[in-house]
Design a protein around this motif. Structure first.
Motif, short mmCIF file in Angstrom:
data_model
loop_
_atom_site.label_atom_id
_atom_site.label_comp_id
_atom_site.label_asym_id
_atom_site.label_seq_id
_atom_site.Cartn_x
_atom_site.Cartn_y
_atom_site.Cartn_z
N THR A 1 35.18 63.01 19.81
CA THR A 1 36.28 62.67 18.90
C THR A 1 36.23 63.55 17.66
O THR A 1 37.26 64.06 17.20
N THR B 1 28.84 56.76 22.82
CA THR B 1 30.18 56.24 23.14
C THR B 1 31.28 57.29 23.00
O THR B 1 32.44 57.01 23.29
N GLY B 2 30.94 58.50 22.53
CA GLY B 2 31.94 59.58 22.48
C GLY B 2 32.34 60.01 21.08
O GLY B 2 33.35 60.70 20.93
N LYS B 3 31.56 59.64 20.06
CA LYS B 3 31.94 60.02 18.69
C LYS B 3 31.98 61.54 18.51
O LYS B 3 32.86 62.05 17.83
N GLY C 1 31.02 54.08 15.97
CA GLY C 1 30.68 53.64 17.32
C GLY C 1 29.20 53.81 17.60
O GLY C 1 28.50 54.58 16.93
N LEU D 1 34.82 48.69 25.45
CA LEU D 1 35.32 50.06 25.54
C LEU D 1 34.37 50.95 26.33
O LEU D 1 33.15 50.86 26.18
N VAL E 1 33.13 54.98 27.58
CA VAL E 1 32.91 56.26 26.91
C VAL E 1 34.23 57.02 26.88
O VAL E 1 34.93 57.15 27.88
N GLU F 1 36.78 56.08 25.07
CA GLU F 1 37.82 55.16 24.64
C GLU F 1 37.52 54.70 23.21
O GLU F 1 36.36 54.66 22.80
N ALA F 2 38.55 54.31 22.49
CA ALA F 2 38.34 53.84 21.13
C ALA F 2 39.51 52.98 20.69
O ALA F 2 40.62 53.07 21.23
N GLN G 1 37.48 53.77 16.20
CA GLN G 1 36.30 52.94 16.40
C GLN G 1 35.94 52.89 17.88
O GLN G 1 36.64 52.31 18.68
N HIS G 2 34.83 53.55 18.22
CA HIS G 2 34.32 53.49 19.59
C HIS G 2 33.54 52.19 19.79
O HIS G 2 33.42 51.37 18.87
#
Length: 492
Positions: A39, A34-36, A30, A357, A359, A361-362, A321-322
């Motif tokens: 995660t 985006t939030g990797k 991502g 998507l 932040v 979400e993926a 996948q973000h």
């Protein structure tokens, strides 16, 4: 220690990775922001709760919070309810901090012998000819029982090989002085990047990374790599390759275990394949394919699936996948490729959703109990049970002081190795020369020694003096520069 699957999030129903499928490898991808990282934190702590040791690099300095309990807030509770967590227990994971520079964790050192000539050549960005010479140097040292532990050992060996190259040519092949000079220049550049702190003793062992705590939870080994990644990305990526190789070489075959023996996360995974010789890339692909039978799961963290070679990408069964950005034609192609790597979901326009998507979400696809990839699902990632954000300096110090490895690696060890042995030999040769000069032995014949004999004696003295100069100072800086100046000037 949890017995249930690892909860990633929810897509109207729980989305989980089962322990049996965790060593089928995975991908977290991502765009930035985006939030990797969250995660990654969720997965790392989930594997720890399964009783699986984890190794994860921290290149932004914000993953250390996994060792502390998270804090309650309405926002966190709201996210927990949306993913079906009616009760969220805040807790940290057992953690050991490492640092190749020894500043924010236990010093992570390796010996040159452990590292080996192939990875060292990658680290120094050597060509094929220079790599062959590096292998020769290691072979010569091994044949003579001279340990290669740190950079000064290698520099001493290079100087010795240069001085004895004519004797070595018949047994080991041609020794090119220009290649020796190129390697010496690369070693000096590596030293400037704190390489001398990375090589030496006491060296870490594989068992250090495979620990569990008293409750059976896997220890999360965090490599603090903020400065290392920024200043020395090649050292960072080559260290990860060493760990992958070491696990593959040392761990026994276990077939298809109920859960992984350990899990590795490779953040900024594209660095593993950038400027890497094809032969080494092929080797990485082979290891990724075979290492799961040794109970090792590998999770690559990067911006786009296109950062990884297709043979590696095809081995990654669990994918998160973000969002991706599609501002340029190249970005748009990356979005299409990312969408095509998932098993299609007829109810989801994967390519369109990838750019929509939010932040946290993926798009997620995992392996089911039969090892088949599930259709891609738009998933809300769960909040971690540990802290989102870094530890304070005092909190990190407290963990380091209470670690089972406290004091084990803190002080460097410098035992006898190639540098000391060659220095002793050179000094002995000089002492013998001085003895001859002070107490000359007249030959029985009244004739003067033959010209060839005097020449050989002079060459021996010159070699001894050269070796003393090259290894008697701090890793031979002066003789290295002098030697380079005497070469042809061609870079090889």
């Amino acid at each position: 220690m949890q017995e249930h699957p690892l909860l990633i999030g929810a897509a109207g129903h729980p989305v989980t990775i089962t322990a049996r499928m965790a060593n089928r490898h995975g991908l977290i991808a991502g765009a930035t922001g985006t939030g990797k990282t969250i995660t990654l934190q969720v997965l790392a702590q989930g594997f720890s709760d399964m009783g699986v040791p984890v190794f994860v690099p921290d290149i932004k300095g914000d993953l250390s919070g996994i060792s502390a309990a998270g804090s309650a807030s309405e926002r966190v509770y709201a996210r927990a309810r949306r993913v079906g967590l009616d009760r969220l227990e805040f807790r940290g994971a057992p953690t050991i901090f490492w640092d190749a520079l020894g500043e924010h964790g236990h010093p992570l050192r390796l010996t040159l012998a452990d590292f080996g000539p192939v990875l060292l050549s990658r680290l120094l960005n050597l060509n094929d000819t220079q790599t062959g010479l590096m292998q020769l140097v290691f072979r010569v040292a091994d044949d003579r029982g001279w340990l290669l532990l740190d950079l000064k050992d290698l520099l001493a060996m290079l100087a010795w090989v240069h001085d004895h190259r004519r004797d070595l040519n018949s047994r080991y092949g041609t020794v090119a002085p220009a290649s020796i000079g190129a390697i010496q220049r690369s070693l000096l550049a590596l030293e400037a990047q704190d390489g001398e702190r990375f090589f030496g003793e006491p060296a870490v062992t594989l068992d250090d990374f495979l620990q569990t705590d008293a409750d059976g939870r896997g220890v999360v080994n965090i490599l603090h790599a903020e400065r290392l990644y920024r200043n020395s990305p090649l050292i960072y990526s080559t260290l990860l390759l060493w760990l992958l190789s070491e696990l593959f070489e040392q761990l026994p075959e276990v077939g298809d275990p109920d859960k992984p023996r350990c899990v590795l996360f490779f953040d900024e995974a594209h660095l593993l394949f950038r400027d890497t010789p094809k032969s080494l890339v092929d080797r990485i692909e082979q290891v990724v394919r075979l290492i799961r039978s040794k109970g090792v799961g590998i999770y690559f963290v990067t911006q786009s699936p296109t950062d990884l070679p297709e043979p590696v990408l095809g081995q990654l069964g669990n994918r998160v996948q973000h969002a991706l950005r599609a501002f340029t034609p190249r970005d748009q192609r990356a979005v299409r490729v990312a969408a095509q790597t998932f098993r299609p979901n007829p109810d989801l326009d994967t390519e369109a959703v990838l750019t929509e998507l939010g932040v946290g979400e993926a798009l997620v696809s995992v392996l089911d109990a039969a090892g088949r990839p599930t259709p891609v699902q738009r998933t809300l990632i769960r909040p971690p049970a540990s802290r989102m954000g870094p530890l304070t300096n005092s909190e990190r110090r407290a963990i380091l002081e209470g670690s089972v490895l406290a004091g084990v690696y803190d002080e460097p060890l410098d035992r006898e190795s190639a540098y000391e042995i060659l220095q002793q030999q050179a000094e002995a040769a000089l002492d013998a020369e001085r003895t001859v000069e002070v107490h000359p032995q007249r030959p029985a014949s009244t004739r003067s020694p033959a010209r060839g004999s005097r020449r050989r004696e002079g060459m021996l003295a010159a070699t001894a003096r050269s070796t003393v100069r090259s290894i008697g100072t701090q890793i031979g800086r002066q003789i290295v520069r002098g030697l380079l100046g005497s070469l042809t000037g061609r870079r090889r």
